[in-house]
Scaffold this motif. Structure first.
Motif, mmCIF file in Angstrom:
data_model
loop_
_atom_site.group_PDB
_atom_site.id
_atom_site.type_symbol
_atom_site.label_atom_id
_atom_site.label_comp_id
_atom_site.label_asym_id
_atom_site.label_seq_id
_atom_site.Cartn_x
_atom_site.Cartn_y
_atom_site.Cartn_z
ATOM 1 N N GLU A 1 -3.292 8.723 -1.207
ATOM 2 C CA GLU A 1 -2.450 9.786 -1.755
ATOM 3 C C GLU A 1 -2.104 10.852 -0.716
ATOM 4 O O GLU A 1 -2.286 12.047 -0.909
ATOM 5 N N GLN A 2 -1.565 10.366 0.395
ATOM 6 C CA GLN A 2 -1.103 11.268 1.447
ATOM 7 C C GLN A 2 -0.014 10.582 2.264
ATOM 8 O O GLN A 2 0.122 9.364 2.239
ATOM 9 N N TRP A 3 0.758 11.425 2.970
ATOM 10 C CA TRP A 3 1.837 10.936 3.817
ATOM 11 C C TRP A 3 1.290 10.551 5.178
ATOM 12 O O TRP A 3 0.442 11.243 5.734
ATOM 13 N N GLY B 1 0.773 -1.236 0.000
ATOM 14 C CA GLY B 1 0.000 0.000 0.000
ATOM 15 C C GLY B 1 0.804 1.286 0.000
ATOM 16 O O GLY B 1 0.247 2.371 -0.200
ATOM 17 N N TYR B 2 2.116 1.187 0.217
ATOM 18 C CA TYR B 2 2.942 2.394 0.281
ATOM 19 C C TYR B 2 3.851 2.463 -0.944
ATOM 20 O O TYR B 2 4.636 1.558 -1.203
ATOM 21 N N GLY B 3 3.763 3.566 -1.666
ATOM 22 C CA GLY B 3 4.538 3.733 -2.887
ATOM 23 C C GLY B 3 5.941 4.239 -2.675
ATOM 24 O O GLY B 3 6.834 3.981 -3.486
ATOM 25 N N LYS B 4 6.162 4.953 -1.588
ATOM 26 C CA LYS B 4 7.487 5.505 -1.311
ATOM 27 C C LYS B 4 7.576 5.864 0.169
ATOM 28 O O LYS B 4 6.564 6.024 0.850
ATOM 29 N N LEU B 5 8.809 5.984 0.634
ATOM 30 C CA LEU B 5 9.080 6.372 2.016
ATOM 31 C C LEU B 5 9.935 7.629 2.014
ATOM 32 O O LEU B 5 10.582 7.964 1.019
ATOM 33 N N PHE B 6 9.938 8.291 3.161
ATOM 34 C CA PHE B 6 10.800 9.445 3.383
ATOM 35 C C PHE B 6 11.283 9.355 4.813
ATOM 36 O O PHE B 6 10.475 9.163 5.729
ATOM 37 N N MET B 7 12.567 9.470 5.022
ATOM 38 C CA MET B 7 13.099 9.399 6.383
ATOM 39 C C MET B 7 12.974 10.780 7.019
ATOM 40 O O MET B 7 13.791 11.664 6.814
ATOM 41 N N GLY B 8 11.892 10.952 7.746
ATOM 42 C CA GLY B 8 11.521 12.201 8.388
ATOM 43 C C GLY B 8 10.017 12.190 8.576
ATOM 44 O O GLY B 8 9.375 11.139 8.443
ATOM 45 N N THR B 9 9.444 13.319 8.860
ATOM 46 C CA THR B 9 8.005 13.413 9.089
ATOM 47 C C THR B 9 7.252 13.614 7.778
ATOM 48 O O THR B 9 7.851 13.977 6.754
ATOM 49 N N ASP C 1 14.240 6.168 18.267
ATOM 50 C CA ASP C 1 13.072 6.478 17.443
ATOM 51 C C ASP C 1 13.537 7.120 16.141
ATOM 52 O O ASP C 1 14.337 8.060 16.161
ATOM 53 N N THR C 2 13.048 6.602 15.036
ATOM 54 C CA THR C 2 13.415 7.102 13.715
ATOM 55 C C THR C 2 12.139 7.484 12.976
ATOM 56 O O THR C 2 11.290 6.624 12.723
ATOM 57 N N ASP C 3 11.992 8.759 12.657
ATOM 58 C CA ASP C 3 10.812 9.209 11.915
ATOM 59 C C ASP C 3 10.880 8.686 10.482
ATOM 60 O O ASP C 3 11.926 8.740 9.832
ATOM 61 N N CYS C 4 9.727 8.212 10.022
ATOM 62 C CA CYS C 4 9.618 7.698 8.663
ATOM 63 C C CYS C 4 8.214 8.026 8.164
ATOM 64 O O CYS C 4 7.230 7.658 8.810
ATOM 65 N N ALA C 5 8.126 8.714 7.056
ATOM 66 C CA ALA C 5 6.822 9.012 6.460
ATOM 67 C C ALA C 5 6.588 8.027 5.324
ATOM 68 O O ALA C 5 7.505 7.701 4.566
ATOM 69 N N ALA C 6 5.356 7.531 5.240
ATOM 70 C CA ALA C 6 5.002 6.558 4.208
ATOM 71 C C ALA C 6 3.884 7.133 3.336
ATOM 72 O O ALA C 6 2.873 7.611 3.857
ATOM 73 N N TRP C 7 4.075 7.089 2.020
ATOM 74 C CA TRP C 7 3.107 7.611 1.073
ATOM 75 C C TRP C 7 2.095 6.532 0.737
ATOM 76 O O TRP C 7 2.437 5.492 0.168
ATOM 77 N N SER C 8 0.821 6.765 1.102
ATOM 78 C CA SER C 8 -0.248 5.825 0.802
ATOM 79 C C SER C 8 -0.668 5.972 -0.651
ATOM 80 O O SER C 8 -1.057 7.057 -1.087
ATOM 81 N N ILE C 9 -0.570 4.883 -1.397
ATOM 82 C CA ILE C 9 -0.966 4.891 -2.800
ATOM 83 C C ILE C 9 -2.471 5.156 -2.900
ATOM 84 O O ILE C 9 -2.914 5.973 -3.707
ATOM 85 N N LYS C 10 -3.240 4.503 -2.056
ATOM 86 C CA LYS C 10 -4.701 4.610 -2.109
ATOM 87 C C LYS C 10 -5.204 5.994 -1.669
ATOM 88 O O LYS C 10 -6.036 6.606 -2.327
#
Length: 176
Positions: A156-158, A102-110, A145-154
């Motif tokens: 379309e938000q972080w 379900g996640y198209g991409k990640l970003f290491m941060g918020t 703790d490591t912040d990671c934002a995940a982009w929801s394909i469905k």
């Protein structure tokens, strides 16, 4: 008259004893509730103290190599089913395999930082032989703790996630 005074005194004494008994049992129950609540809080804070007591582990404290590692996530919707940590030349990275696609991409941060970043800053998935999505992410430290934002394909938000790379799951030879 003496009998009336005596009867009133006995009645008052019984009433006080009854009220004191009820009040005492309420206090006792409250004390038990309070104690259980305190135990819950203290057991929670014990684990928090334990987490705080273990200091983050950086790459310079590990031997170079590739290790399976456990990664905990703040969200059940971001389930890491496999993680392989690579330590080389003073830095760490980890290949995360998620349970779903379900996640198209990640970003290491918020998520807020991700929204302001460029496409070049995102970590795209790579599909493995089993069709699972994998992401190769940088790791600053273990047990932190490591912040990671995940982009929801469905949607379309972080979505903000917090990951912890668990040093306790490494083999004994991994630490220097």
């Amino acid at each position: 008259m003496k009998k009336n005074i005596l009867a009133v005194a006995v009645t008052c004494a019984l009433a006080l004893t009854t009220f004191a008994g009820c009040s005492g049992s309420q206090q006792s129950g409250s004390a038990q509730d309070s104690s259980a609540s305190t135990q819950e809080q203290s057991s929670g804070s014990d684990s928090a103290d334990t987490e705080k007591a273990s200091s983050p582990i950086s790459a310079d404290k590990l031997n170079d190599g590739t290790y399976d590692i456990d990664v905990t996530s703040s969200s059940k919707m971001f389930k890491v089913v496999k993680a392989e940590l690579t330590v080389a030349d003073g830095s760490m990275s980890c290949v995360l395999t998620l349970s779903g696609t379900g996640y198209g991409k990640l970003f290491m941060g918020t998520g807020e930082q991700a929204a302001a970043a460029t496409e070049a800053d995102y970590i795209p998935f790579v599909e493995d032989a089993e069709g699972k999505y994998t992401y190769t992410v940088p790791v600053e430290a273990l047990d932190a703790d490591t912040d990671c934002a995940a982009w929801s394909i469905k949607k379309e938000q972080w979505y903000d996630r917090v990951l912890v790379f668990e040093s306790s799951s490494l083999p004994s030879g991994a630490l220097k």
